[in-house]
Motif scaffolding. Structure first.
Motif, PDB file in Angstrom:
ATOM      1  N   GLN A  32      32.624  77.315  69.246  1.00 56.44           N
ATOM      2  CA  GLN A  32      31.805  76.236  69.786  1.00 56.44           C
ATOM      3  C   GLN A  32      30.858  75.601  68.773  1.00 56.44           C
ATOM      4  O   GLN A  32      30.462  74.456  68.925  1.00 56.44           O
ATOM      5  N   THR A  33      30.485  76.351  67.737  1.00 57.16           N
ATOM      6  CA  THR A  33      29.549  75.825  66.747  1.00 57.16           C
ATOM      7  C   THR A  33      30.154  75.918  65.350  1.00 57.16           C
ATOM      8  O   THR A  33      31.024  76.752  65.085  1.00 57.16           O
ATOM      9  N   LEU A  34      29.667  75.073  64.443  1.00 48.90           N
ATOM     10  CA  LEU A  34      30.159  75.078  63.067  1.00 48.90           C
ATOM     11  C   LEU A  34      29.883  76.415  62.400  1.00 48.90           C
ATOM     12  O   LEU A  34      30.736  76.944  61.684  1.00 48.90           O
ATOM     13  N   GLU A  35      28.713  76.987  62.627  1.00 44.80           N
ATOM     14  CA  GLU A  35      28.374  78.250  61.983  1.00 44.80           C
ATOM     15  C   GLU A  35      29.323  79.367  62.404  1.00 44.80           C
ATOM     16  O   GLU A  35      29.717  80.204  61.591  1.00 44.80           O
ATOM     17  N   LEU A  36      29.720  79.375  63.672  1.00 39.91           N
ATOM     18  CA  LEU A  36      30.668  80.380  64.133  1.00 39.91           C
ATOM     19  C   LEU A  36      32.051  80.127  63.561  1.00 39.91           C
ATOM     20  O   LEU A  36      32.786  81.069  63.235  1.00 39.91           O
ATOM     21  N   VAL A  37      32.437  78.870  63.406  1.00 45.03           N
ATOM     22  CA  VAL A  37      33.703  78.523  62.762  1.00 45.03           C
ATOM     23  C   VAL A  37      33.722  79.085  61.338  1.00 45.03           C
ATOM     24  O   VAL A  37      34.707  79.700  60.907  1.00 45.03           O
ATOM     25  N   ILE A 169      36.799  72.579  59.720  1.00 43.19           N
ATOM     26  CA  ILE A 169      35.399  72.180  59.541  1.00 43.19           C
ATOM     27  C   ILE A 169      35.220  70.716  59.907  1.00 43.19           C
ATOM     28  O   ILE A 169      34.240  70.343  60.567  1.00 43.19           O
ATOM     29  N   ALA A 170      36.168  69.875  59.486  1.00 45.18           N
ATOM     30  CA  ALA A 170      36.091  68.451  59.832  1.00 45.18           C
ATOM     31  C   ALA A 170      36.134  68.264  61.346  1.00 45.18           C
ATOM     32  O   ALA A 170      35.390  67.452  61.908  1.00 45.18           O
ATOM     33  N   GLY A 171      36.998  69.027  62.016  1.00 45.95           N
ATOM     34  CA  GLY A 171      37.090  68.948  63.474  1.00 45.95           C
ATOM     35  C   GLY A 171      35.812  69.401  64.148  1.00 45.95           C
ATOM     36  O   GLY A 171      35.357  68.788  65.121  1.00 45.95           O
ATOM     37  N   SER A 172      35.204  70.467  63.625  1.00 52.04           N
ATOM     38  CA  SER A 172      33.950  70.962  64.191  1.00 52.04           C
ATOM     39  C   SER A 172      32.836  69.942  64.000  1.00 52.04           C
ATOM     40  O   SER A 172      32.023  69.714  64.909  1.00 52.04           O
ATOM     41  N   ASN A 173      32.791  69.323  62.816  1.00 58.37           N
ATOM     42  CA  ASN A 173      31.779  68.282  62.571  1.00 58.37           C
ATOM     43  C   ASN A 173      31.953  67.109  63.530  1.00 58.37           C
ATOM     44  O   ASN A 173      30.972  66.555  64.043  1.00 58.37           O
ATOM     45  N   LEU A 174      33.218  66.745  63.778  1.00 58.25           N
ATOM     46  CA  LEU A 174      33.497  65.629  64.683  1.00 58.25           C
ATOM     47  C   LEU A 174      33.070  65.966  66.105  1.00 58.25           C
ATOM     48  O   LEU A 174      32.454  65.136  66.788  1.00 58.25           O
ATOM     49  N   ARG A 175      33.364  67.192  66.554  1.00 55.49           N
ATOM     50  CA  ARG A 175      32.949  67.602  67.899  1.00 55.49           C
ATOM     51  C   ARG A 175      31.432  67.599  68.027  1.00 55.49           C
ATOM     52  O   ARG A 175      30.885  67.201  69.060  1.00 55.49           O
ATOM     53  N   ASP A 176      30.753  68.038  66.961  1.00 54.22           N
ATOM     54  CA  ASP A 176      29.289  68.059  66.992  1.00 54.22           C
ATOM     55  C   ASP A 176      28.733  66.640  67.100  1.00 54.22           C
ATOM     56  O   ASP A 176      27.793  66.389  67.865  1.00 54.22           O
ATOM     57  N   THR A 182      27.171  61.911  72.994  1.00 60.59           N
ATOM     58  CA  THR A 182      27.154  62.024  74.457  1.00 60.59           C
ATOM     59  C   THR A 182      25.751  62.316  74.956  1.00 60.59           C
ATOM     60  O   THR A 182      25.286  61.753  75.954  1.00 60.59           O
ATOM     61  N   LEU A 183      25.044  63.225  74.250  1.00 62.56           N
ATOM     62  CA  LEU A 183      23.663  63.558  74.633  1.00 62.56           C
ATOM     63  C   LEU A 183      22.761  62.335  74.511  1.00 62.56           C
ATOM     64  O   LEU A 183      21.926  62.081  75.393  1.00 62.56           O
ATOM     65  N   LEU A 184      22.943  61.562  73.426  1.00 62.10           N
ATOM     66  CA  LEU A 184      22.135  60.358  73.235  1.00 62.10           C
ATOM     67  C   LEU A 184      22.405  59.343  74.335  1.00 62.10           C
ATOM     68  O   LEU A 184      21.460  58.745  74.892  1.00 62.10           O
ATOM     69  N   GLU A 185      23.690  59.167  74.668  1.00 55.95           N
ATOM     70  CA  GLU A 185      24.037  58.227  75.732  1.00 55.95           C
ATOM     71  C   GLU A 185      23.459  58.677  77.064  1.00 55.95           C
ATOM     72  O   GLU A 185      22.991  57.856  77.865  1.00 55.95           O
TER      73      GLU A 185
END
Length: 212
Positions: A32-37, A169-176, A182-185
């Motif tokens: 779920q998070t980049l650090e865990l990835v 890593i690129a995928g995780s960055n994109l999800r983040d 989404t949170l901003l919207e």
């Protein structure tokens, strides 16, 4: 066994190995998070290439590291260290030179800058950039192979892992980024609803005052 049969066997082994690597890294990418990835990729690298230590560093764009995730060290060992590596010495050399580096002795390389206080002793080293084209996502490092020095086969294996790791890593960055968008919207929507609600309340109060 004929030479053709041996060649077919070699190709089959390579394809099976590639599939194993791909499946392992894709599992790591599901975190779920980049650090865990990063932690999962460091761990599976140490499993696929048996060694005592593995680490994955992510540059911060200013010559140092934003993240440095390890495998093979306990939380207690990490806590005893004066500081985590900051991307200097051999780690920094890979970040700058962007090529795979294999050493039988870290201490004998002129680019080595030593270890932080209470850092475990390490001798052999294998590191490679995690990149796609000209974009550097991180650096993957292994130290102290269990049964001898690192080999050319290990280089191929680590470079293959790093290729899949770059995509993870690129995928995780994109999800983040998508989550933040989404949170901003959602915040903007709530803000608009509150804004509209306040205006409606003020309008109602105004009408009530007019009636009075």
């Amino acid at each position: 066994m004929t030479s053709d049969e041996m060649h077919t066997l070699d190709v089959t082994i390579i394809l099976n190995r590639l599939q194993e690597i791909a499946q392992a890294v894709m599992h790591a990418a599901e975190a779920q998070t980049l650090e865990l990835v990063l932690e999962r990729i460091a761990s599976l690298s140490r499993q696929l290439i048996p060694c005592r230590y593995a680490a994955l560093g992510i540059p911060d764009g200013r010559g140092s590291l934003k993240y440095f995730k390890t495998s093979g060290m306990t939380k207690e060992e990490l806590a005893l260290m004066e500081r985590l590596p900051q991307g200097h010495g051999l780690l920094g050399a890979i970040m700058v030179e962007r090529r795979t580096m294999r050493l039988d002795s870290i201490q004998n390389d002129a680019r080595s800058s030593g270890f932080p206080k209470n850092h475990p002793y390490m001798r052999s080293f294998l590191g490679t950039p995690v990149q796609v084209g000209g974009q550097l996502f991180g650096m993957l490092y292994l130290c102290d192979r269990i049964d001898g020095p690192f080999t050319e086969s290990d280089e191929w294996m680590l470079e293959t892992i790093s290729g899949y790791a770059a995509l993870a890593i690129a995928g995780s960055n994109l999800r983040d980024k998508q989550r933040r968008l989404t949170l901003l919207e959602e915040r903007q929507r709530i803000s608009m609803e509150l804004h509209d609600g306040v205006i409606q309340s003020l309008y109602a109060v105004g009408m009530y005052l007019d009636l009075l």
